[in-house]
Write a protein that holds these residues in place. Structure first.
Motif, PDB file in Angstrom:
ATOM      1  N   LEU A  29       0.748  -1.461  -0.171  1.00 41.13           N
ATOM      2  CA  LEU A  29       0.218   0.284  -0.134  1.00 41.13           C
ATOM      3  C   LEU A  29       1.086   1.385   0.180  1.00 41.13           C
ATOM      4  O   LEU A  29       1.837   1.601   0.924  1.00 41.13           O
ATOM      5  CB  LEU A  29      -0.590   0.187   1.150  1.00 41.13           C
ATOM      6  CG  LEU A  29      -1.946   1.075   1.356  1.00 41.13           C
ATOM      7  CD1 LEU A  29      -3.176   1.280   0.478  1.00 41.13           C
ATOM      8  CD2 LEU A  29      -2.658   0.798   2.690  1.00 41.13           C
ATOM      9  N   LYS A  84      -9.929  -0.999   2.567  1.00 42.29           N
ATOM     10  CA  LYS A  84      -8.902  -1.081   3.899  1.00 42.29           C
ATOM     11  C   LYS A  84      -8.352  -0.001   3.015  1.00 42.29           C
ATOM     12  O   LYS A  84      -7.426   1.316   3.884  1.00 42.29           O
ATOM     13  CB  LYS A  84      -8.728  -2.429   3.890  1.00 42.29           C
ATOM     14  CG  LYS A  84      -9.073  -3.468   5.261  1.00 42.29           C
ATOM     15  CD  LYS A  84      -8.319  -4.215   5.485  1.00 42.29           C
ATOM     16  CE  LYS A  84      -7.914  -5.182   4.284  1.00 42.29           C
ATOM     17  NZ  LYS A  84      -7.330  -6.717   4.978  1.00 42.29           N
ATOM     18  N   GLY A  85      -7.437   0.654   2.463  1.00 40.55           N
ATOM     19  CA  GLY A  85      -6.807   0.482   1.082  1.00 40.55           C
ATOM     20  C   GLY A  85      -6.749   2.594   1.552  1.00 40.55           C
ATOM     21  O   GLY A  85      -6.057   3.230   2.024  1.00 40.55           O
ATOM     22  N   GLN A  88      -6.721   3.557   5.454  1.00 43.70           N
ATOM     23  CA  GLN A  88      -4.872   3.091   6.312  1.00 43.70           C
ATOM     24  C   GLN A  88      -4.509   4.521   4.983  1.00 43.70           C
ATOM     25  O   GLN A  88      -3.421   4.898   6.214  1.00 43.70           O
ATOM     26  CB  GLN A  88      -4.769   2.097   5.773  1.00 43.70           C
ATOM     27  CG  GLN A  88      -5.247   0.637   6.031  1.00 43.70           C
ATOM     28  CD  GLN A  88      -4.663  -0.012   6.599  1.00 43.70           C
ATOM     29  OE1 GLN A  88      -3.201  -0.826   5.827  1.00 43.70           O
ATOM     30  NE2 GLN A  88      -5.000  -1.493   6.901  1.00 43.70           N
ATOM     31  N   TYR A 107      -5.743  -5.258   0.175  1.00 46.51           N
ATOM     32  CA  TYR A 107      -6.407  -3.442   0.520  1.00 46.51           C
ATOM     33  C   TYR A 107      -7.153  -3.203  -0.016  1.00 46.51           C
ATOM     34  O   TYR A 107      -7.613  -1.796   0.310  1.00 46.51           O
ATOM     35  CB  TYR A 107      -5.088  -2.967   0.875  1.00 46.51           C
ATOM     36  CG  TYR A 107      -4.520  -2.913   2.080  1.00 46.51           C
ATOM     37  CD1 TYR A 107      -4.671  -2.516   3.046  1.00 46.51           C
ATOM     38  CD2 TYR A 107      -3.369  -3.447   1.083  1.00 46.51           C
ATOM     39  CE1 TYR A 107      -3.457  -3.018   4.023  1.00 46.51           C
ATOM     40  CE2 TYR A 107      -1.849  -3.916   2.191  1.00 46.51           C
ATOM     41  CZ  TYR A 107      -2.201  -3.602   3.484  1.00 46.51           C
ATOM     42  OH  TYR A 107      -1.129  -3.740   4.640  1.00 46.51           O
TER      43      TYR A 107
END
Length: 135
Positions: A29, A84-85, A88, A107
């Motif tokens: 990521l 999720k990417g 975060q 992610y």
């Protein structure tokens, strides 16, 4: 601007994103702040409003873009409402920032991808994100 093997993106907040790819997607990521905003800091749990432009790595084919709809999107950040990417990488940046984010499948949408959007299970997603507001 290139950083960590990231694509070249126009660093102009509010402008329709242009993305130029060179080579393979970076591992993991990655986020690069192209423009540093001077507005409030986005924190986990905030409701953030963004303009965004999403493509798969190496493609100019857009799977989702609020820029093209001329309608920013709002959602809770850091709380599992988005991939999720995003959870975060968006918190910790200021309103007025333009980010480019490279998001590997783990992610993003996982090994299933989103076939109806043209996203394969091994595709790396690239988003240009303009942070419009947070509350």
């Amino acid at each position: 601007m290139t950083d960590q093997g990231m694509p070249k993106v126009n660093a102009e907040f509010g402008a329709q994103p242009t993305i130029e790819f060179e080579g393979e997607a970076p591992a993991g990521l990655k986020v690069v702040e192209l423009v540093e905003g001077d507005g409030p800091l986005v924190r986990k749990g905030d409701t953030v409003t963004v303009n965004y432009h999403g493509v798969t790595w190496g493609s100019q084919s857009v799977f989702d873009s609020s820029f093209q709809r001329h309608q920013p999107a709002s959602f809770g950040i850091g709380v599992g409402q988005v991939i999720k990417g995003w959870d975060q990488t968006v918190p910790g940046h200021n309103v007025g920032s333009r980010l480019v984010v490279s998001i590997p499948p783990e992610y993003g949408y996982g090994s299933q991808g989103v076939p109806q959007a043209g996203i394969g299970g091994d595709d790396t997603l690239v988003f240009v994100i303009d942070i419009v507001s947070t509350r």
